[in-house]
Design a protein around this motif. Structure first.
Motif, PDB file in Angstrom:
ATOM      1  N   HIS A 147       0.806  -1.222   0.000  1.00  0.00           N
ATOM      2  CA  HIS A 147       0.000   0.000   0.000  1.00  0.00           C
ATOM      3  C   HIS A 147       0.839   1.272   0.000  1.00  0.00           C
ATOM      4  N   ARG A 148       2.084   1.178  -0.446  1.00  0.00           N
ATOM      5  CA  ARG A 148       2.914   2.376  -0.415  1.00  0.00           C
ATOM      6  C   ARG A 148       2.424   3.391  -1.454  1.00  0.00           C
ATOM      7  N   THR A 149       2.714   4.625  -1.171  1.00  0.00           N
ATOM      8  CA  THR A 149       2.291   5.725  -2.034  1.00  0.00           C
ATOM      9  C   THR A 149       3.290   5.929  -3.161  1.00  0.00           C
ATOM     10  N   HIS A 150       2.765   6.168  -4.347  1.00  0.00           N
ATOM     11  CA  HIS A 150       3.590   6.495  -5.509  1.00  0.00           C
ATOM     12  C   HIS A 150       3.207   7.896  -5.956  1.00  0.00           C
ATOM     13  N   GLU A 159      -8.549   5.018  -7.746  1.00  0.00           N
ATOM     14  CA  GLU A 159      -7.597   4.141  -7.057  1.00  0.00           C
ATOM     15  C   GLU A 159      -7.421   2.783  -7.739  1.00  0.00           C
ATOM     16  N   ARG A 181      -6.476  13.085  -5.999  1.00  0.00           N
ATOM     17  CA  ARG A 181      -5.203  12.440  -6.287  1.00  0.00           C
ATOM     18  C   ARG A 181      -4.465  13.133  -7.424  1.00  0.00           C
ATOM     19  N   GLN A 205      -0.513   9.145  -6.666  1.00  0.00           N
ATOM     20  CA  GLN A 205      -0.793  10.581  -6.721  1.00  0.00           C
ATOM     21  C   GLN A 205      -0.118  11.125  -7.977  1.00  0.00           C
ATOM     22  N   GLY A 238      -3.942   1.633  -6.986  1.00  0.00           N
ATOM     23  CA  GLY A 238      -3.516   1.773  -5.590  1.00  0.00           C
ATOM     24  C   GLY A 238      -3.341   3.236  -5.235  1.00  0.00           C
ATOM     25  N   ASP A 239      -2.455   3.484  -4.290  1.00  0.00           N
ATOM     26  CA  ASP A 239      -2.232   4.844  -3.806  1.00  0.00           C
ATOM     27  C   ASP A 239      -1.241   5.560  -4.708  1.00  0.00           C
ATOM     28  N   GLN A 292      -7.768   8.395 -10.123  1.00  0.00           N
ATOM     29  CA  GLN A 292      -8.661   8.998  -9.133  1.00  0.00           C
ATOM     30  C   GLN A 292      -9.506   7.931  -8.434  1.00  0.00           C
TER      31      GLN A 292
END
Length: 167
Positions: free
Chosen positions: A54-57, A83, A114, A89, A86-87, A81
């Motif tokens: 679930h890490r943010t990119h 998802e 996002r 941005q 996943g997460d 937008q």
């Protein structure tokens, strides 16, 4: 590092050496980036079961304006937008001072999403001056403008460039 018309670059210096030129296939390039993110996530999951899925990119896209593959671009942004990847941005950082490009960035701007847009440094600086957030142009640097890309995307509800203390 991905470039719109020249493939991928191994370093940011190499990417900037190519400079602007040609079409602006933002949709196709975003698809390449998202495919690589998905493949990396699959690789991580296969080789390291404890890796955080679930890490943010953050995709920071420097562009002079409107995408030449507008339909695909808008579809990919809608998927991000929603998802679907996943997460993820996306920050679209403007580089152009052409009136039609500035207008495109103003039309694309959304709050609490996002997908963020940041107009060219000179445009943002003038807006901040007009709103009297800063007293003179030197109070808002390009380094601050670039850092805003990270802050705005990762903490969209917490950043207000009209607030003197934050700027």
């Amino acid at each position: 590092y991905y470039t719109l018309n020249n493939g991928n670059a191994s370093t940011w210096r190499k990417a900037l050496q190519w400079g602007p030129g040609g079409r602006t296939p933002m949709g196709g390039t975003l698809c390449r980036v998202l495919d690589d993110i998905r493949n990396q996530n699959l690789y991580d999951k296969r080789n390291n079961p404890t890796a955080d899925p679930h890490r943010t990119h953050l995709i920071l896209a420097l562009t002079d304006g409107e995408a030449s593959d507008k339909g695909l671009f808008n579809s990919v942004l809608d998927s991000i937008q929603d998802e679907a990847f996943g997460d993820v941005q996306v920050c679209l950082l403007g580089l152009s001072l052409e009136p039609e490009d500035i207008e495109w960035f103003e039309d694309e701007e959304c709050d609490d999403t996002r997908i963020q847009t940041i107009e060219a440094f000179e445009v943002e600086q003038m807006q901040i001056l007009w709103r009297k957030v800063i007293d003179r142009p030197g109070n808002y640097s390009f380094a601050m403008h670039t850092m805003k890309a990270l802050v705005t995307n990762l903490f969209p509800a917490d950043y207000d460039y009209e607030a003197r203390i934050q700027t």
